[in-house]
Write a protein that holds these residues in place. Structure first.
Motif, PDB file in Angstrom:
ATOM      1  N   ARG A 183       0.819  -1.202   0.000  1.00  0.00           N
ATOM      2  CA  ARG A 183       0.000   0.000   0.000  1.00  0.00           C
ATOM      3  C   ARG A 183       0.861   1.263   0.000  1.00  0.00           C
ATOM      4  O   ARG A 183       0.470   2.288  -0.549  1.00  0.00           O
ATOM      5  N   TRP A 184       2.017   1.206   0.624  1.00  0.00           N
ATOM      6  CA  TRP A 184       2.925   2.334   0.562  1.00  0.00           C
ATOM      7  C   TRP A 184       3.359   2.609  -0.880  1.00  0.00           C
ATOM      8  O   TRP A 184       3.597   3.756  -1.262  1.00  0.00           O
ATOM      9  N   LEU A 185       3.446   1.578  -1.682  1.00  0.00           N
ATOM     10  CA  LEU A 185       3.903   1.739  -3.057  1.00  0.00           C
ATOM     11  C   LEU A 185       2.769   2.024  -4.035  1.00  0.00           C
ATOM     12  O   LEU A 185       2.980   2.694  -5.052  1.00  0.00           O
ATOM     13  N   THR A 186       1.574   1.507  -3.750  1.00  0.00           N
ATOM     14  CA  THR A 186       0.494   1.575  -4.745  1.00  0.00           C
ATOM     15  C   THR A 186      -0.618   2.553  -4.401  1.00  0.00           C
ATOM     16  O   THR A 186      -1.431   2.871  -5.266  1.00  0.00           O
ATOM     17  N   SER A 187      -0.697   3.019  -3.157  1.00  0.00           N
ATOM     18  CA  SER A 187      -1.751   3.975  -2.798  1.00  0.00           C
ATOM     19  C   SER A 187      -1.402   5.343  -3.378  1.00  0.00           C
ATOM     20  O   SER A 187      -0.244   5.779  -3.336  1.00  0.00           O
ATOM     21  N   PHE A 188      -2.411   6.028  -3.890  1.00  0.00           N
ATOM     22  CA  PHE A 188      -2.177   7.340  -4.498  1.00  0.00           C
ATOM     23  C   PHE A 188      -3.266   8.316  -4.073  1.00  0.00           C
ATOM     24  O   PHE A 188      -4.445   7.972  -3.994  1.00  0.00           O
ATOM     25  N   ARG A 189      -2.853   9.529  -3.773  1.00  0.00           N
ATOM     26  CA  ARG A 189      -3.740  10.671  -3.632  1.00  0.00           C
ATOM     27  C   ARG A 189      -3.054  11.807  -4.377  1.00  0.00           C
ATOM     28  O   ARG A 189      -2.145  12.450  -3.878  1.00  0.00           O
ATOM     29  N   TRP A 190      -3.475  12.022  -5.614  1.00  0.00           N
ATOM     30  CA  TRP A 190      -2.745  12.885  -6.525  1.00  0.00           C
ATOM     31  C   TRP A 190      -2.716  14.321  -6.020  1.00  0.00           C
ATOM     32  O   TRP A 190      -3.738  14.908  -5.694  1.00  0.00           O
ATOM     33  N   ASP A 191      -1.511  14.863  -5.966  1.00  0.00           N
ATOM     34  CA  ASP A 191      -1.330  16.302  -5.804  1.00  0.00           C
ATOM     35  C   ASP A 191      -0.969  16.838  -7.181  1.00  0.00           C
ATOM     36  O   ASP A 191       0.173  16.691  -7.643  1.00  0.00           O
ATOM     37  N   LEU A 192      -1.939  17.435  -7.851  1.00  0.00           N
ATOM     38  CA  LEU A 192      -1.792  17.759  -9.267  1.00  0.00           C
ATOM     39  C   LEU A 192      -0.608  18.699  -9.519  1.00  0.00           C
ATOM     40  O   LEU A 192       0.192  18.464 -10.424  1.00  0.00           O
ATOM     41  N   LEU A 193      -0.492  19.762  -8.734  1.00  0.00           N
ATOM     42  CA  LEU A 193       0.572  20.738  -8.978  1.00  0.00           C
ATOM     43  C   LEU A 193       1.949  20.108  -8.800  1.00  0.00           C
ATOM     44  O   LEU A 193       2.853  20.305  -9.626  1.00  0.00           O
ATOM     45  N   LEU A 194       2.133  19.351  -7.725  1.00  0.00           N
ATOM     46  CA  LEU A 194       3.439  18.766  -7.466  1.00  0.00           C
ATOM     47  C   LEU A 194       3.737  17.614  -8.428  1.00  0.00           C
ATOM     48  O   LEU A 194       4.884  17.429  -8.841  1.00  0.00           O
ATOM     49  N   ALA A 195       2.718  16.857  -8.805  1.00  0.00           N
ATOM     50  CA  ALA A 195       2.933  15.784  -9.779  1.00  0.00           C
ATOM     51  C   ALA A 195       3.316  16.355 -11.142  1.00  0.00           C
ATOM     52  O   ALA A 195       4.227  15.854 -11.809  1.00  0.00           O
ATOM     53  N   LEU A 196       2.631  17.426 -11.559  1.00  0.00           N
ATOM     54  CA  LEU A 196       2.989  18.062 -12.825  1.00  0.00           C
ATOM     55  C   LEU A 196       4.370  18.705 -12.751  1.00  0.00           C
ATOM     56  O   LEU A 196       5.096  18.746 -13.752  1.00  0.00           O
ATOM     57  N   ALA A 197       4.747  19.223 -11.571  1.00  0.00           N
ATOM     58  CA  ALA A 197       6.086  19.789 -11.422  1.00  0.00           C
ATOM     59  C   ALA A 197       7.151  18.720 -11.625  1.00  0.00           C
ATOM     60  O   ALA A 197       8.173  18.951 -12.296  1.00  0.00           O
ATOM     61  N   ALA A 198       6.930  17.529 -11.066  1.00  0.00           N
ATOM     62  CA  ALA A 198       7.884  16.441 -11.261  1.00  0.00           C
ATOM     63  C   ALA A 198       7.940  15.998 -12.715  1.00  0.00           C
ATOM     64  O   ALA A 198       9.026  15.770 -13.274  1.00  0.00           O
TER      65      ALA A 198
END
Length: 706
Positions: A400-415
């Motif tokens: 679950r540490w590897l597969t759980s997601f709660r998208w942070d759109l701004l930070l994900a797009l920054a990466a």
């Protein structure tokens, strides 16, 4: 060369550009404006046509949505004009820059005179911000009337409005937007440089941050994702629409600089288009359960229509902009071309307006449709949902540490943007025959991947409920990601790959060099200051209300991520990085500084482990977790996480620093050997001669009276 006869109009010679005297097609622009006006009117009809039980009257019912639309347009023009001044337009008048003599400290010094287009753009920003202030104030008053169902003539309207703007969050946000707009209008009149324009644009950006926290975002089940999509949508639309409007206002003052300005705005418009499209797609995905609802529901069919229009019109707009930019560049290269904005530029404005109007029209219809998935919480809320806004996740496991997601759109797009841009820079170097080490590229991609996982995967999901999970994310952002980034040398790569501008405007390379060589960067990147910031800011953050603010607000969360990521990068770059900026200490002093910082981090971990008072008890103590340790026991685990995670990256930094020290000594020894081969080891001979002179002086008997 032209030939004229009395009473006959001039005729261009064969070598003159064909569109020099071609008249602007007012019907084209008028049609585009009519399309956009139709969208605005449609918005007003949709939002004003319904009469509620508490009807505030026609003035409020029609005036409130009108003021809201005009407020957004005025803010967009303000921000777009400031962005043009900061990133697109040439600043000094002429290539070398006209000089204006000023007095500073009793001495006379010359400074560049702003170009006519630059100065005109700042005037446009000031005028738009002034209008923004007035309209935003009207929007605040009329908006309260619409919410409360009060007409402006109600005797209690004034006192109620005072309570609204001082005690209700929506009213305080509206008042904050008015204040920001007023300050922006004043600063836009005072600034005369790209740096001033950038600071003023950042101030105007605060209003978008405030605006993103209103509307549907404030009540959505995924609060952070709703705010981030709203902000990205507002930012992209404001820069796109406002930048185009400001460029149209100052086009006649640009002359031959119009072609590069349009080309740069085209790149900016592409990024804005992507931001609007991605935020819209994510926003729609939040409101649908599966892709099948694109066909089976009315809301889904509108989403599909909007996606189709966005893709098609985006492709048409991109191809059209390419043709316009090529035509403007060819026209500017021909001697004798008119300095007025040609008709192809106004065609660009018209097509862009039609594109925006078509997309906005579907967006209006989409906003009035009911989404298949409700966006407001229903039923009884759990304690975790009341405190955090998110349902309690299942107990954490490795998968679950590897597969759980709660998208942070701004930070994900920054990466994602960081990875793509870095690879483009590497490819640009390779295309001209320059090499860039593969290891640095791998290190950067590892850093961006780790950053994405930390801010959108397991640590982000469980960091709201477990302080130990939050500390995993914190230490990863502060220690592990900066090591990857510092070794990859992004600033060094950017300076080598980004093109330099020759017309006095400031692009990404120029702004990067301004930041790197600024006094603020020199201060904060100094090894001692960076170490104090790196270690001391943890105490300030966790033992004050800043930690509570970061937990409760998305803005505070973003500020936390930005601060600690930059603090880690500046500290690590001063020790083992290759990017310019800090005045690096000698290798022995770097090791001492590293071990001292490790001790401070360890002490923080011990203090957190032994603390019997719970951090932010109104958050971690009221979650109602049915699994895992108690909040206080988990806090002790968080202290152990600080101790444990900090040791491994610090050990890796110490090893890299030791290897760097050894290599530096080897390079110094080789330089001494080469110098000795050139001059016959004159340095050693001089040293031996000095020793011999001292020995002779000691062997001589003392002289004097005694």
């Amino acid at each position: 060369m032209t030939t004229t006869t009395r009473g006959a109009p001039s005729r261009p010679a064969d070598d003159a550009p064909r569109d020099v005297h071609r008249p602007v097609r007012p019907g084209l622009v008028a049609g585009a404006l009519a399309a956009v006006l139709g969208v605005v009117l449609g918005t007003l009809v949709v939002r004003s046509g319904t009469i509620d039980l508490l009807d505030p009257g026609a003035l409020v019912r029609w005036g409130a949505p009108t003021a809201e639309v005009l407020t957004e347009l005025a803010g967009a023009v303000t921000l777009g004009a400031l962005a043009l001044a900061a990133f697109v337009l040439p600043w000094p008048a002429g290539r070398r820059g006209a000089r204006r003599v000023t007095r500073a400290g009793g001495a006379r010094r010359a400074r560049p005179e702003p170009s006519p287009a630059f100065a005109a753009t700042l005037r446009v920003a000031a005028a738009a911000a002034a209008a923004w202030t007035v309209i935003a104030l009207a929007d605040l008053v009329l908006g309260y009337g619409a919410i409360a169902g009060r007409s402006l003539g109600t005797p209690s309207f004034g006192p109620e409005l005072g309570v609204y703007v001082t005690s209700i969050s929506l009213g305080k946000i509206g008042l904050g937007i008015v204040v920001v707009a007023a300050l922006t209008s004043v600063l836009a009149l005072l600034v005369t440089t790209p740096v001033g324009a950038l600071w003023t644009a950042l101030l105007a950006l605060v209003a978008l941050v405030l605006r993103a926290q209103t509307g549907h975002a404030s009540g959505d089940t995924n609060h952070e994702l709703a705010i981030s999509t709203m902000f990205l949508h507002l930012l992209g639309a404001a820069l796109w629409i406002g930048g185009l409007a400001a460029l149209a206002f100052v086009a006649r003052r640009l002359g031959r600089d119009l072609a590069p300005a349009v080309a740069r705005f085209s790149t900016l418009a592409l990024w804005c288009y992507l931001g609007v499209g991605i935020s819209g797609a994510v926003n729609a995905a939040m409101r649908m359960a599966d892709l099948g609802q694109l066909v089976t529901t009315a809301y889904g069919r509108l989403v599909a229509t909007k996606i189709t229009i966005m893709v098609g019109l985006g492709l048409v707009g991109w191809l059209h902009r390419r043709r316009v930019v090529e035509a403007l560049a060819a026209r500017a290269s021909v001697a004798g071309a008119s300095r007025r904005a040609p008709w192809v530029f106004w065609r660009l404005v018209a097509v862009e307006l039609v594109l925006m109007g078509a997309v906005s029209g579907v967006a209006v219809a989409l906003a009035s449709a009911e989404p298949p998935v409700p966006q407001t919480p229903t039923g009884a809320l759990s304690p975790a949902e009341v405190v955090t806004g998110h349902p309690l996740p299942p107990p954490p496991t490795f998968d679950r540490w590897l597969t759980s997601f709660r998208w942070d759109l701004l930070l994900a797009l920054a990466a994602l943007a960081g990875a793509v841009v870095y690879l483009r820079w590497v490819r640009r170097l390779a295309s001209r025959g320059d090499r860039w080490p593969v290891g640095r590229t791998v290190s950067w991609l590892a850093g961006m991947g780790t950053f994405f996982w930390t801010t959108s995967a397991g640590p982000a999901v469980y960091g709201h409920f477990l302080l130990s999970a939050h500390m995993v994310a914190h230490m990863t952002l502060m220690l592990i990601v900066p090591v990857f980034v510092a070794v990859s040398g992004p600033v060094t790569l950017a300076v080598r790959a980004l093109p330099a501008r020759q017309d006095g405007s400031r692009g990404p390379r120029e702004w990067l060099l301004v930041i790197v060589h600024s006094r603020w960067a020199a201060f904060f990147s100094h090894p001692l200051v960076a170490a104090a910031n790196f270690a001391g800011s943890m105490y300030v953050f966790y033992f004050t209300d800043l930690f509570k603010y970061a937990l409760e607000t998305y803005v505070g969360h973003l500020g936390m991520v930005l601060h600690f990521s930059l603090a880690g990068y500046m500290f690590i770059n001063g020790l083992i990085g290759i990017d310019p900026g800090p005045k690096r200490l000698a290798h022995p002093m770097r090791l001492v500084l590293l071990f001292a910082t490790m001790a401070v981090h360890a002490f923080f971990g011990v203090a957190l482990t032994m603390d019997t008072a719970l951090l932010v008890p109104e958050w971690f103590g009221l979650l109602g977790r049915t699994w895992g340790p108690s909040a206080l026991a988990d806090q002790a685990t968080a202290g152990a996480v600080v101790w444990g995670i900090s040791e491994l990256p610090m050990l890796a930094v110490a090893i890299i620093l030791a290897v760097s020290w050894t290599r530096a000594d080897e390079r110094a020894a080789k330089r001494r050997d080469r110098r000795a081969d050139r001059d016959g080891d004159a340095e050693l001979d001089a040293y031996n001669a000095r020793l011999a002179a001292l020995a002779d002086r000691d062997d001589k008997p003392p002289t004097g009276n005694g």
